[in-house]
Structures are given as structure tokens and as C-alpha cells.
Scaffold this motif. Structure first.
Motif, PDB file in Angstrom:
ATOM      1  N   PHE A 278     -12.815 -34.110  30.646  1.00 18.21           N
ATOM      2  CA  PHE A 278     -13.174 -33.487  29.543  1.00 18.21           C
ATOM      3  C   PHE A 278     -14.548 -33.899  29.104  1.00 18.21           C
ATOM      4  CE2 PHE A 278     -13.840 -34.303  25.034  1.00 18.21           C
ATOM      5  CZ  PHE A 278     -13.713 -32.944  24.543  1.00 18.21           C
ATOM      6  N   GLU A 279     -14.926 -35.225  29.217  1.00 15.23           N
ATOM      7  CA  GLU A 279     -16.109 -35.761  28.685  1.00 15.23           C
ATOM      8  C   GLU A 279     -17.211 -35.155  29.502  1.00 15.23           C
ATOM      9  OE1 GLU A 279     -12.977 -38.898  27.721  1.00 15.23           O
ATOM     10  OE2 GLU A 279     -13.396 -37.398  29.451  1.00 15.23           O
ATOM     11  N   THR A 280     -16.981 -35.029  30.770  1.00 12.90           N
ATOM     12  CA  THR A 280     -18.180 -34.474  31.495  1.00 12.90           C
ATOM     13  C   THR A 280     -18.339 -33.075  31.588  1.00 12.90           C
ATOM     14  OG1 THR A 280     -17.793 -36.394  33.239  1.00 12.90           O
ATOM     15  CG2 THR A 280     -19.229 -34.470  33.964  1.00 12.90           C
ATOM     16  N   ALA A 281     -17.153 -32.345  31.307  1.00 10.17           N
ATOM     17  CA  ALA A 281     -17.348 -31.202  30.782  1.00 10.17           C
ATOM     18  C   ALA A 281     -18.212 -30.874  29.570  1.00 10.17           C
ATOM     19  CB  ALA A 281     -15.904 -30.308  30.927  1.00 10.17           C
ATOM     20  N   PHE A 282     -17.732 -31.516  28.648  1.00  9.90           N
ATOM     21  CA  PHE A 282     -18.322 -31.347  27.203  1.00  9.90           C
ATOM     22  C   PHE A 282     -19.924 -31.564  27.418  1.00  9.90           C
ATOM     23  CE2 PHE A 282     -19.738 -32.813  23.260  1.00  9.90           C
ATOM     24  CZ  PHE A 282     -19.258 -32.222  22.453  1.00  9.90           C
ATOM     25  N   LEU A 283     -20.335 -32.432  27.971  1.00 11.54           N
ATOM     26  CA  LEU A 283     -22.096 -32.693  28.401  1.00 11.54           C
ATOM     27  C   LEU A 283     -22.384 -31.543  29.094  1.00 11.54           C
ATOM     28  CD1 LEU A 283     -21.712 -36.432  28.912  1.00 11.54           C
ATOM     29  CD2 LEU A 283     -22.560 -35.323  26.772  1.00 11.54           C
ATOM     30  N   GLY A 388     -16.742 -34.907  13.444  1.00 10.67           N
ATOM     31  CA  GLY A 388     -17.599 -36.181  13.758  1.00 10.67           C
ATOM     32  C   GLY A 388     -19.093 -36.206  13.415  1.00 10.67           C
ATOM     33  N   SER A 389     -19.806 -37.282  13.244  1.00 12.36           N
ATOM     34  CA  SER A 389     -21.116 -37.406  13.068  1.00 12.36           C
ATOM     35  C   SER A 389     -21.966 -36.364  13.695  1.00 12.36           C
ATOM     36  CB  SER A 389     -21.747 -38.707  13.034  1.00 12.36           C
ATOM     37  OG  SER A 389     -20.641 -39.822  12.224  1.00 12.36           O
ATOM     38  N   GLN A 390     -22.715 -35.502  12.841  1.00 13.80           N
ATOM     39  CA  GLN A 390     -23.584 -34.571  13.678  1.00 13.80           C
ATOM     40  C   GLN A 390     -25.144 -35.094  13.654  1.00 13.80           C
ATOM     41  OE1 GLN A 390     -22.450 -31.380  15.049  1.00 13.80           O
ATOM     42  NE2 GLN A 390     -20.455 -32.059  14.710  1.00 13.80           N
ATOM     43  N   GLY A 391     -26.039 -34.563  14.623  1.00 18.52           N
ATOM     44  CA  GLY A 391     -27.307 -34.838  14.497  1.00 18.52           C
ATOM     45  C   GLY A 391     -27.605 -35.680  15.642  1.00 18.52           C
ATOM     46  N   ILE A 392     -27.065 -36.401  16.599  1.00 19.50           N
ATOM     47  CA  ILE A 392     -27.430 -37.288  17.495  1.00 19.50           C
ATOM     48  C   ILE A 392     -27.753 -36.282  18.880  1.00 19.50           C
ATOM     49  CG2 ILE A 392     -27.186 -39.282  18.958  1.00 19.50           C
ATOM     50  CD1 ILE A 392     -25.789 -40.404  16.333  1.00 19.50           C
ATOM     51  N   SER A 393     -29.022 -36.564  19.387  1.00 18.29           N
ATOM     52  CA  SER A 393     -29.023 -35.812  20.651  1.00 18.29           C
ATOM     53  C   SER A 393     -29.660 -36.449  21.582  1.00 18.29           C
ATOM     54  CB  SER A 393     -30.068 -34.565  20.279  1.00 18.29           C
ATOM     55  OG  SER A 393     -29.460 -33.657  19.521  1.00 18.29           O
ATOM     56  N   ILE A 394     -29.532 -36.201  22.994  1.00 18.38           N
ATOM     57  CA  ILE A 394     -30.171 -36.808  24.047  1.00 18.38           C
ATOM     58  C   ILE A 394     -31.103 -35.894  24.777  1.00 18.38           C
ATOM     59  CG2 ILE A 394     -29.539 -38.023  26.480  1.00 18.38           C
ATOM     60  CD1 ILE A 394     -28.113 -39.073  23.885  1.00 18.38           C
ATOM     61  N   ARG A 429     -16.595 -42.843  21.767  1.00 15.66           N
ATOM     62  CA  ARG A 429     -16.362 -43.120  20.279  1.00 15.66           C
ATOM     63  C   ARG A 429     -16.503 -42.000  19.224  1.00 15.66           C
ATOM     64  NH1 ARG A 429     -19.178 -47.192  22.758  1.00 15.66           N
ATOM     65  NH2 ARG A 429     -18.566 -49.254  21.834  1.00 15.66           N
ATOM     66  N   GLY A 430     -16.209 -40.697  19.679  1.00 14.94           N
ATOM     67  CA  GLY A 430     -15.575 -39.503  18.838  1.00 14.94           C
ATOM     68  C   GLY A 430     -17.018 -38.961  18.486  1.00 14.94           C
ATOM     69  N   VAL A 431     -18.189 -39.227  18.939  1.00 18.60           N
ATOM     70  CA  VAL A 431     -19.392 -38.621  18.330  1.00 18.60           C
ATOM     71  C   VAL A 431     -19.796 -37.512  19.093  1.00 18.60           C
ATOM     72  CG1 VAL A 431     -22.049 -38.986  17.663  1.00 18.60           C
ATOM     73  CG2 VAL A 431     -20.227 -40.914  17.609  1.00 18.60           C
ATOM     74  N   PRO A 432     -19.971 -36.283  18.581  1.00 12.25           N
ATOM     75  CA  PRO A 432     -20.063 -35.241  19.495  1.00 12.25           C
ATOM     76  C   PRO A 432     -21.603 -34.715  19.764  1.00 12.25           C
ATOM     77  CG  PRO A 432     -19.853 -34.658  17.049  1.00 12.25           C
ATOM     78  CD  PRO A 432     -19.519 -36.059  17.371  1.00 12.25           C
ATOM     79  N   VAL A 433     -22.052 -35.605  20.663  1.00 13.45           N
ATOM     80  CA  VAL A 433     -23.553 -35.969  21.070  1.00 13.45           C
ATOM     81  C   VAL A 433     -23.952 -34.624  21.414  1.00 13.45           C
ATOM     82  CG1 VAL A 433     -23.026 -36.823  23.266  1.00 13.45           C
ATOM     83  CG2 VAL A 433     -25.333 -37.395  22.173  1.00 13.45           C
ATOM     84  N   GLY A 434     -25.177 -34.226  21.377  1.00 21.20           N
ATOM     85  CA  GLY A 434     -25.950 -32.918  21.683  1.00 21.20           C
ATOM     86  C   GLY A 434     -27.025 -33.360  22.682  1.00 21.20           C
ATOM     87  N   ILE A 435     -27.472 -31.911  23.181  1.00 26.52           N
ATOM     88  CA  ILE A 435     -28.423 -32.207  24.276  1.00 26.52           C
ATOM     89  C   ILE A 435     -29.702 -31.390  23.842  1.00 26.52           C
ATOM     90  CG2 ILE A 435     -29.073 -31.709  26.765  1.00 26.52           C
ATOM     91  CD1 ILE A 435     -26.948 -33.658  26.619  1.00 26.52           C
ATOM     92  N   SER A 436     -30.871 -31.974  24.051  1.00 27.74           N
ATOM     93  CA  SER A 436     -32.015 -31.335  23.975  1.00 27.74           C
ATOM     94  C   SER A 436     -32.799 -31.134  25.272  1.00 27.74           C
ATOM     95  CB  SER A 436     -32.952 -31.739  22.758  1.00 27.74           C
ATOM     96  OG  SER A 436     -32.445 -31.524  21.345  1.00 27.74           O
ATOM     97  N   HIS A 437     -33.611 -30.119  25.367  1.00 29.61           N
ATOM     98  CA  HIS A 437     -34.391 -30.070  26.523  1.00 29.61           C
ATOM     99  C   HIS A 437     -35.723 -30.029  26.536  1.00 29.61           C
ATOM    100  CE1 HIS A 437     -31.225 -28.673  29.464  1.00 29.61           C
ATOM    101  NE2 HIS A 437     -30.600 -28.293  28.388  1.00 29.61           N
ATOM    102  N   MET A 438     -36.440 -30.939  27.131  1.00 30.31           N
ATOM    103  CA  MET A 438     -37.814 -31.173  26.998  1.00 30.31           C
ATOM    104  C   MET A 438     -38.709 -29.875  26.930  1.00 30.31           C
ATOM    105  SD  MET A 438     -40.359 -34.094  28.538  1.00 30.31           S
ATOM    106  CE  MET A 438     -39.882 -35.202  27.425  1.00 30.31           C
ATOM    107  N   GLU A 439     -38.218 -28.935  28.275  1.00 28.44           N
ATOM    108  CA  GLU A 439     -38.963 -27.884  28.451  1.00 28.44           C
ATOM    109  C   GLU A 439     -38.829 -26.743  27.122  1.00 28.44           C
ATOM    110  OE1 GLU A 439     -37.935 -29.812  32.266  1.00 28.44           O
ATOM    111  OE2 GLU A 439     -36.844 -29.231  30.261  1.00 28.44           O
ATOM    112  N   ASN A 440     -37.932 -27.003  26.445  1.00 26.73           N
ATOM    113  CA  ASN A 440     -37.758 -26.100  25.119  1.00 26.73           C
ATOM    114  C   ASN A 440     -38.448 -26.726  23.667  1.00 26.73           C
ATOM    115  OD1 ASN A 440     -36.380 -24.437  26.428  1.00 26.73           O
ATOM    116  ND2 ASN A 440     -34.413 -24.895  25.974  1.00 26.73           N
ATOM    117  N   LEU A 441     -39.080 -27.915  23.695  1.00 32.44           N
ATOM    118  CA  LEU A 441     -39.564 -28.496  22.781  1.00 32.44           C
ATOM    119  C   LEU A 441     -40.463 -27.746  21.874  1.00 32.44           C
ATOM    120  CD1 LEU A 441     -40.023 -32.165  23.808  1.00 32.44           C
ATOM    121  CD2 LEU A 441     -38.231 -31.272  22.188  1.00 32.44           C
ATOM    122  N   SER A 442     -41.121 -26.591  22.546  1.00 25.96           N
ATOM    123  CA  SER A 442     -42.003 -25.849  21.746  1.00 25.96           C
ATOM    124  C   SER A 442     -41.192 -24.804  20.794  1.00 25.96           C
ATOM    125  CB  SER A 442     -43.053 -24.959  22.868  1.00 25.96           C
ATOM    126  OG  SER A 442     -42.025 -24.073  23.574  1.00 25.96           O
TER     127      SER A 442
END
Length: 726
Positions: A278-283, A388-394, A429-442
């Protein structure tokens, strides 16, 4: 490399919003002609390969005949084939141009070609090969009236790069002779940048041709890339263009190829390596959703009720529920590939759990599976957020794929732990961590909802310095950045933009810190930058998960950054994820979490992971399990008779005074289970096949409290007509 950057720059100027999307919501892929046992009733079908699927040993039927058979049964028929491999023996053996091309396969250091199947090598995509694809495959399917082309899996193995074909491409791209990637980090980095470029070029050329040829015939041909996630390709040591493709004007979207096979790849957490599906699929889904969202390209999410490796039916079922739940927790996407290869799901036997006996798909599982995929046909988008706490991205970058193989100078990243070290301590720990892509920062949307961004250059490197400008601006305007890394891996010193042409930085992070007005070699600590804050942790993220309890200081810093620096509220730790999505409730409870308590929900629900579709007043979900519920309190138009859940697709609904009728279709040799909302208990029910014959052995029951009627009977792709009176 200049050619690639020019193409990217031009592509970014294209007005993406001018693109139109087709209306297909659900689809699947098959190499077979229509058969009653695989008629899954999605909106569309992707007919695989002009020559079929290399893995399919059935008697071959021509592409045009297969296409027609699906159209004759009401499907929108599209085309899918591989860009890196396929039934292309006429190219390899010289039938196409009189020259043998087996030397264009991807070759590893020992001289062996990497094969996908018999006489099916993974390809170094030369210009000649692309010409063949366009002339022999793309043109033919467009001539057959196909309006959507899916070129799947642009894959170059990291361990490849030793063939003569690759050496020729190296010399043409770099202008100097080939260098073996095993000899230095520099060579590895150069080799993987070239692999990345070759499939970027391949898809750009093939899709541009498809659109231009289609336009010459008055057709608006859509082009999609079915691809594994950046998470999986990095972990499986494969190089692919990934995020950069979203900026090409010829790419209309993606299929996120996430399934049990990709998500069961073991990873480390709390010092232990094991499968965390589950965790890997979510990511994985998260990396695909975030990759496409800023560009507004269409995205289909895939799940697979089985997988490529033979397991047992119970294993398939449990992991299907895990991946299916993970995809539903992304409420902004509601386009789905409901399954690949229905022929292997419905017509191939697999083992029963605890036995060597092989059987065809058990009825309980095919019924549950069809309930699930028919829910996808109605699944809405939603503006609700996962609990869960929103707003944390990798932060991720395509260059994650460049450093995975081979190892250099003794630096190791076991099981992609520098990525999982940033994500699993939060996700567990139940934090729905998000993903951001460096290629999309523009794109302004890339960090729009991010309050705390976590990044590391231990396992990736920035492809240019442009991203640092966007990160600096974001932090100066109030963003909180956590940088993790010792900056001592061997790729820090490869000859790249941060250490040439006037730059003299030992690591790319130094350029980032200088742009922020900080010292280049920052020690661990907390630093103010404009309205924002930068935290520096001088540990590689892998250290947070390779040892038991290794994430304690990391979690402490993230909590401080979230609560005190970003002022984002309390960082809540729990062991579950919950989402309301239209009438559906989606739940996952993780194990190895902050506690082992089950998640309990009260109300009135239909349990969609139970083939009998029971009505429940309470549902308890244990750690390591998931649930998909239909909430009866959130039914729209409660007085309107309607099918709420079914293992068949509903058509031709008719409502009259005290009467409700409809048609249902689903594959042959499967059992329908359906729950229907009615004003009163029925006094008369008819179920007839396409010939008007009464169906035998129809099972029914009435639930007075929910005013729902359950029916069970054998499915038919020709349709069963149900007529209910009260």
C-alpha cells in the motif's frame, strides 16, 4: 545535451490548455480479439500491437480484425504497443529493409543482450528504428481509424550501454568517443543522460509523426505514454524520460503503470526490509499525479487484479485491494485503466492459497473485482483531501534514475532508501506526504499547496540551475525547506553545470544555498531566508530508515518546521488514511505505525470489498488492510430507484411509476452481485437473457432498513434485462 534543452524550452512555450481531451474514462489493454469471457465493459479498449503481444501464444488474428471485433461490441478502440520492445521481428531480421538489426538491442557489460522475450530485445532507439515504427505500425493503425495511440514503457536499462548501437549514439550526441559507464561516476552519469535523451527523442518523433499523419487524414490523434512511476524505475534501475515528456506538445497524457508487481518491491523502514504494497503504491501514484497535474495532461491510473509473476489467488486479492485503495486516495484523478490483459485474468489458472492446485479465477474474486472496476466507471473527482496533515512534499527529479547502477566508490543506496527515508517515516505516521517534481518547478501549481518541502541531492542531481531560482523564490516568500544530505556521494563531483562554465561548487546544494544568500557549505542548522526558513540535516535520508529508530531526529525537525516555521497547524500522527469521495469512503490502515488500533467507522454502508455486498452499520479495518465502502447516507436522489453497486455495467435504465428496469453486461462465466435502491420491497422481479428467457437460479434478498434489494445471477456479455415492480 543542448539539443534536448532547446526542445524542452520550445515545448514549455506551447499553450497546453489548448489541447482537448477525449471522453474516455475507463479502458484496458488486450492483445486478443473480442471474446465473451473478457468483455469487461470499460469505455474503451487498447488493442495491443500490430503483431500482438510477444507474450501471447494464442493463434494470431490480424490487427484490423481484432480492432473490428471490439468496435462491433460497442467499444472505442485504441492502439497500444511498446516503444522499447515489441513484435518487431521483421525489423530485427531484415525483412523490412534488407538489413539485420539485432545489434540494436540493449547490451550489458558482459556482452549479453537484454531480452524481453524470444527475438524481442530491448532497443537502442535509432533513427532507423523510429522510421520503421512510423511506417509499419503508426501509419497502419491510423489508416485503420485509430484516434488514440499508447506507446508504452520507454525503458533503457541502467545496466545496458555497451552495444555498438549505443556507442554510435554516444558519439553523435556528445561528439567524443564512447566511455564505459562502469569506469567512473562521470561516465555513468553521461550514459544515463543519453539513455534519457534517446527515448525522449523517440517519443517526440513518433508522436509528432502520428499527429501530423492523422491531421492529413482529418483526424485528431491523441498520444499517450503508459509508464511505470519514477519511484519504480529508479528502484528497478531503469532510465526513462518520465516528467520531461509532459512538456512535449505531442504528448496528451500518461497511464500510471502501478500494480502489485511494482509496489511489492521491498524497501527499508525502521531497520527492516520487506514488502509494503500500500505505502509503495501510494507513493508511486503520487509521483505520477504530481508529475502531470501542473501540466493539465490526462492521466489514467492502472491497477492489476493479478501480476506478471505467478502467485496465488489470495495473494493477488489482498494486494489488489491495497493498490486499488491507494489509487482512489488521489481524488483529483478519475480516469482508469481498469486492468491489463483480461485474458490472463479470466482464462489462465493460478494456485489456490496453501495448495499446488491451479484453478481459474474463483467466482468470489471475479465478482469482487468487477464490483470494483464498475465503481471506477462512476468514480467522481472530489475536492476533499485525504485525512491528515496536508502540505508536506518530497522533491524528486528524473536524475534519480541516473545514480542507481553501477555503484561507485563504495557508496550504496540500498533499495532506494534515500527516497524512502524521506517518505516512509511520515507515511507510516499517517501523514499523506506529497511529491513535487523539479522538472515542474516553473509551473505555479508545482508548489502551490506545499508548506514544507523536503529534498536531498544524495540520490539525484539538478539537471540545471534553473530549479534553484524557483526554490529560492518560494522560500523567500514563506516556504520552508528541509535539505537532507552529507553531499559526499560520488556523483557530487561529476562534470556538470555546478562545477564548470564559471561555477566552482563542490556540490549542487552549494549553488542553491548561495542563491538563497547563505554560505555554500552550510552546517546542520536552521536559517532564515526572506519570509521562509531553511533547515539543513547533514545526514543522508537512507540513514533514517536503515536502522531501527533512525528517523527520530528527522521527524523532530519536520514537526518543528511544520508547526513553528510554516505555522501549518499541528502535525498529526496516526495510523490510517480516510477519504470521502462522492458516495464512496476509502480507508487504509497501515501497520508498523504509531499504534496498532483498528479504524472504525459508523453509519450505513455497502462493503464493496465483499462480493456479497452486505449492508453494514459499522466497519472495522485492521492494520495492514483497506476498505472501500458505499455510504448510503450520501446517495444522491435517495427517492430515485438506482443500482448502487454491481459486478456488471448498467445500461438502458428506465423508470416508470412503481417500476424500474435496466440492462446489465459483464463477462461470461462470472457471477453478478448487485445492490439496488428501491422505494419499497419488490412484489415482482424478472431477469431475462438476450433471448427473452427467464434466468434460472436468481438469488435475492431485501434489506428493509436501507431499502436496498440484493440480486445475484450469472452474467452475460449479451446482457441481462432486469425489471422490478413494487
Amino acid at each position: 545535451m543542448r539539443k534536448l534543452l532547446v526542445i524542452c524550452f520550445v515545448a514549455l512555450t506551447v499553450q497546453l490548455f489548448a489541447q482537448t481531451h477525449d471522453s474516455v474514462k475507463t479502458t484496458f489493454q488486450t492483445s486478443r480479439e473480442w471474446m465473451p469471457t473478457i468483455d469487461v465493459r470499460a469505455d474503451a479498449v487498447m488493442v495491443y500491437g500490430v503483431g500482438g503481444n510477444p507474450s501471447d501464444r494464442s493463434k494470431r488474428v490480424s490487427f484490423e480484425e481484432r480492432l473490428k471485433s471490439w468496435r462491433d461490441h460497442g467499444y472505442v478502440a485504441h492502439f497500444m504497443t511498446g516503444i522499447a520492445w515489441g513484435e518487431y521481428q521483421d525489423y530485427f531480421t531484415g525483412q523490412w529493409d534488407g538489413k539485420m538489426h539485432l545489434d540494436e538491442g540493449q547490451v550489458q557489460q558482459n556482452g549479453d543482450t537484454i531480452w524481453h522475450g524470444h527475438m524481442v530485445p530491448y532497443i537502442v532507439p535509432s533513427e532507423n528504428y523510429l522510421k520503421y515504427l512510423k511506417e509499419k505500425h503508426v501509419k497502419r493503425v491510423i489508416d485503420a481509424g485509430v484516434k488514440a495511440i499508447f506507446m508504452e514503457e520507454p525503458e533503457f536499462w541502467a545496466r545496458a550501454g555497451y552495444s555498438e548501437a549505443f556507442r554510435r549514439e554516444w558519439k553523435a550526441f556528445y561528439g567524443f568517443d564512447w566511455r564505459p559507464q562502469d569506469k567512473s561516476p562521470e561516465n555513468t552519469y553521461l550514459a544515463n543522460k543519453l539513455k534519457y535523451h534517446l527515448y525522449y527523442r523517440a517519443l517526440n518523433e513518433v508522436f509528432t509523426y502520428a499527429k501530423e499523419y492523422g491531421k492529413s487524414k482529418g483526424m485528431d490523434v491523441k498520444c499517450y505514454v503508459p509508464t511505470h512511476s519514477l519511484v519504480n524505475y529508479s528502484q528497478w534501475k531503469i532510465v526513462s524520460p518520465e516528467a520531461s515528456l509532459a512538456s512535449l506538445p505531442c504528448v496528451d497524457g500518461y497511464i500510471a503503470q502501478v500494480w502489485t508487481g511494482t509496489s511489492r518491491e521491498p524497501n527499508y523502514f525502521n531497520g527492516k526490509a520487506k514488502e509494503r504494497v500500500f505505502e509503495t503504491a501510494f507513493l508511486e501514484y503520487g509521483s505520477m499525479v504530481s508529475m502531470t497535474a501542473p501540466t493539465h495532461r490526462k492521466l489514467f491510473l492502472l491497477t492489476d487484479p493479478v501480476e506478471d509473476w505467478p502467485r496465488n489467488w489470495q495473494d493477488y486479492k489482498q494486494n489488489y485491494e491495497a493498490t486499488f485503495t491507494a489509487e482512489l486516495l488521489y481524488p483529483t484523478v478519475n480516469n482508469y485503466e481498469v486492468m491489463p490483459w483480461p485474458e490472463r485474468i479470466y482464462t489462465r489458472p493460478y494456485r489456490l492459497a496453501g495448495s499446488d492446485k491451479e484453478v481459474l479465477i474463483p467466482r468470489y474474486y471475479s465478482t469482487q473485482m468487477q464490483v470494483m472496476i464498475n465503481a471506477l466507471n462512476k468514480m467522481p473527482v472530489s475536492n476533499h483531501a485525504v485525512s491528515g496533515s496536508q502540505g508536506i512534499s518530497i522533491l524528486m527529479s528524473n536524475s534519480l534514475m541516473f545514480q542507481q547502477f553501477p555503484e561507485h566508490d563504495g557508496y550504496r543506496d540500498p533499495r532506494f532508501s534515500n527516497f524512502y527515508g524521506q517518505t516512509l517515516p511520515l507515511l507510516k505516521r499517517g501523514v499523506p506526504v506529497g511529491i513535487s517534481h523539479m522538472e515542474n518547478l516553473s509551473y505555479p501549481e508545482a508548489l502551490k499547496n506545499t508548506k514544507v518541502l523536503i529534498m536531498s541531492y544524495s540520490n539525484m542531481k539538478p539537471m540545471s540551475g534553473e530549479g534553484h531560482e524557483y526554490l529560492t523564490n518560494w522560500v523567500q516568500n514563506g516556504g520552508v525547506l528541509i535539505y537532507c544530505g552529507r553531499d559526499d556521494d560520488p556523483y557530487q563531483s561529476v562534470e556538470e553545470w555546478w562545477n564548470k562554465e564559471g561555477n566552482r561548487y563542490k556540490a549542487p546544494s552549494e549553488d542553491l544555498f548561495v542563491k538563497m544568500g547563505l554560505n555554500p557549505d552550510l552546517p546542520a542548522g536552521q536559517y532564515t531566508v526572506g519570509k521562509g526558513v531553511v533547515y539543513v540535516i547533514r545526514e543522508d535520508p537512507k540513514e533514517f530508515v536503515l536502522k531501527k529508530g533512525g528517523d527520530a531526529s528527522f521527524i523532530h525537525i519536520v514537526k518543528n518546521a511544520y508547526e513553528k516555521s510554516a505555522h501549518a497547524g499541528k502535525l498529526v500522527f496516526k495510523n490510517s488514511f480516510y477519504l470521502e469521495r462522492g458516495s464512496y469512503d476509502i480507508v487504509s490502515v497501515v501497520d508498523e505505525g504509531v499504534d496498532s488500533k483498528p479504524f472504525t467507522i459508523h453509519g450505513a454502508f455497502i462493503d464493496l470489498y465483499d462480493p456479497k455486498l452486505p449492508v453494514l452499520s459499522v466497519k472495522t479495518v485492521q492494520p495492514g488492510r483497506e476498505a472501500l465502502l458505499f455510504d448510503l447516507h450520501r446517495v444522491k436522489s435517495k427517492k430515485k430507484p438506482q443500482v448502487l453497486a454491481a459486478a456488471a455495467r448498467v445500461y438502458d435504465e428506465t423508470r416508470k411509476r412503481k417500476q424500474y428496469s435496466f440492462l446489465v453486461k459483464s463477462p461470461l462465466k462470472t457471477t453478478n452481485s448487485m445492490r439496488i435502491l428501491l422505494p419499497k420491497k419488490p412484489r415482482k422481479v424478472q431477469a431475462q437473457d438476450a433471448g427473452g428467457n427467464e434466468l434460472p437460479n436468481v438469488q435475492t434478498s431485501w434489506d428493509n432498513q436501507s431499502h436496498t434489494y440484493w440480486m445475484g445471477f450469472e452474467n452475460s456479455p449479451d446482457g441481462i434485462t432486469v425489471k422490478i415492480e413494487w
